[in-house]
Scaffold this motif. Structure first.
Motif, short mmCIF file in Angstrom:
data_model
loop_
_atom_site.label_atom_id
_atom_site.label_comp_id
_atom_site.label_asym_id
_atom_site.label_seq_id
_atom_site.Cartn_x
_atom_site.Cartn_y
_atom_site.Cartn_z
N GLU A 1 0.81 -1.21 0.00
CA GLU A 1 0.00 0.00 0.00
C GLU A 1 0.86 1.27 0.00
O GLU A 1 0.50 2.24 -0.65
CB GLU A 1 -0.94 0.00 1.21
CG GLU A 1 -2.02 -1.05 1.16
CD GLU A 1 -1.56 -2.45 1.58
OE1 GLU A 1 -2.33 -3.40 1.37
OE2 GLU A 1 -0.44 -2.59 2.11
N GLY B 1 -0.65 4.84 2.32
CA GLY B 1 -1.38 3.69 1.81
C GLY B 1 -2.47 3.31 2.78
O GLY B 1 -2.34 3.48 3.99
N ALA B 2 -3.57 2.80 2.23
CA ALA B 2 -4.66 2.31 3.09
C ALA B 2 -4.16 1.12 3.88
O ALA B 2 -3.36 0.33 3.41
CB ALA B 2 -5.86 1.92 2.23
N THR B 3 -4.65 1.00 5.07
CA THR B 3 -4.23 -0.10 5.94
C THR B 3 -4.77 -1.43 5.44
O THR B 3 -5.83 -1.49 4.83
CB THR B 3 -4.71 0.14 7.39
OG1 THR B 3 -4.26 -0.95 8.18
CG2 THR B 3 -6.21 0.23 7.49
N VAL C 1 -5.43 9.07 1.20
CA VAL C 1 -5.24 7.65 1.52
C VAL C 1 -5.38 6.88 0.23
O VAL C 1 -6.47 6.87 -0.37
CB VAL C 1 -6.26 7.18 2.57
CG1 VAL C 1 -6.05 5.69 2.87
CG2 VAL C 1 -6.15 8.00 3.85
N SER D 1 -3.19 5.30 9.29
CA SER D 1 -3.85 6.22 8.36
C SER D 1 -5.08 6.85 9.01
O SER D 1 -5.37 8.03 8.81
CB SER D 1 -4.20 5.53 7.04
OG SER D 1 -4.95 4.38 7.24
N ARG E 1 -5.75 3.72 -2.06
CA ARG E 1 -6.35 2.41 -1.90
C ARG E 1 -6.16 1.51 -3.10
O ARG E 1 -6.15 0.31 -2.97
CB ARG E 1 -7.86 2.55 -1.65
CG ARG E 1 -8.18 3.28 -0.39
CD ARG E 1 -9.68 3.31 -0.17
NE ARG E 1 -9.99 4.07 1.02
CZ ARG E 1 -9.87 3.60 2.25
NH1 ARG E 1 -9.45 2.39 2.46
NH2 ARG E 1 -10.17 4.36 3.28
N ASP E 2 -6.05 2.07 -4.28
CA ASP E 2 -6.16 1.27 -5.49
C ASP E 2 -5.17 1.74 -6.53
O ASP E 2 -5.10 2.92 -6.84
CB ASP E 2 -7.59 1.36 -6.01
CG ASP E 2 -7.88 0.42 -7.14
OD1 ASP E 2 -6.94 -0.22 -7.66
OD2 ASP E 2 -9.05 0.30 -7.51
#
Length: 150
Positions: free
Chosen positions: A17, A113-115, A142, A129, A144-145
């Motif tokens: 992430e 990065g998202a957790t 944040v 985050s 995510r993708d």
């Protein structure tokens, strides 16, 4: 109204992430002609019980962090980013990433990065985050993708 960022901090922790956050951070920095701050915090809270007086462990962790950040810095420079700096700190990652480093470095965008934690894990140990989102004084992205570009 268009927001132009000047100093973008990307939190790097070695996770997939954070790699996504780095990739998007480079793109945002290039579009804004901004400085990219590659930031890693070595969590000393986890080390205190294991290595209270063993500086070797701290030095080893710092060298590993430096190696990772140097690799990311080289990648960013290859993509045309000229203003890149590394920041390695020791302490509590949540407070350092949410307030201390952004204040000191005059950061105007934090990217993380998202957790990967599930709901129960977040209850037990908390999400960095999520903490940063609640305590940061500047914009936070944040990531995510990988498929979505900025």
């Amino acid at each position: 109204m268009s927001q132009k960022y000047e100093r973008i901090m990307v939190a790097i922790d070695g996770s997939y992430e954070s790699e996504l956050a780095f990739e998007k951070g480079v793109n945002v920095a290039l579009r804004n002609d901004a400085e990219l701050l590659l930031t890693h915090v070595i969590d000393t809270r986890a080390l205190q019980s294991v290595a209270t007086f063993d500086t070797y462990i701290y030095e080893k962790l710092e060298k590993e962090a430096k190696d990772v950040l140097t690799d990311y810095e080289n990648q960013a420079r290859k993509q045309g980013l000229e203003k890149v700096r590394q920041i390695i700190e020791f302490g509590n990652p949540k407070s350092l990433l949410a307030r201390d480093i952004p204040d000191k470095e005059e950061v105007d965008l934090i990217m993380v990065g998202a957790t990967g934690l599930n709901t129960f894990e977040r209850l037990l140990i908390g999400s960095s985050s999520e903490y940063i989102m609640r305590h940061a004084k500047v914009d936070l992205l944040v990531v995510r993708d990988k498929s979505k570009t900025l």
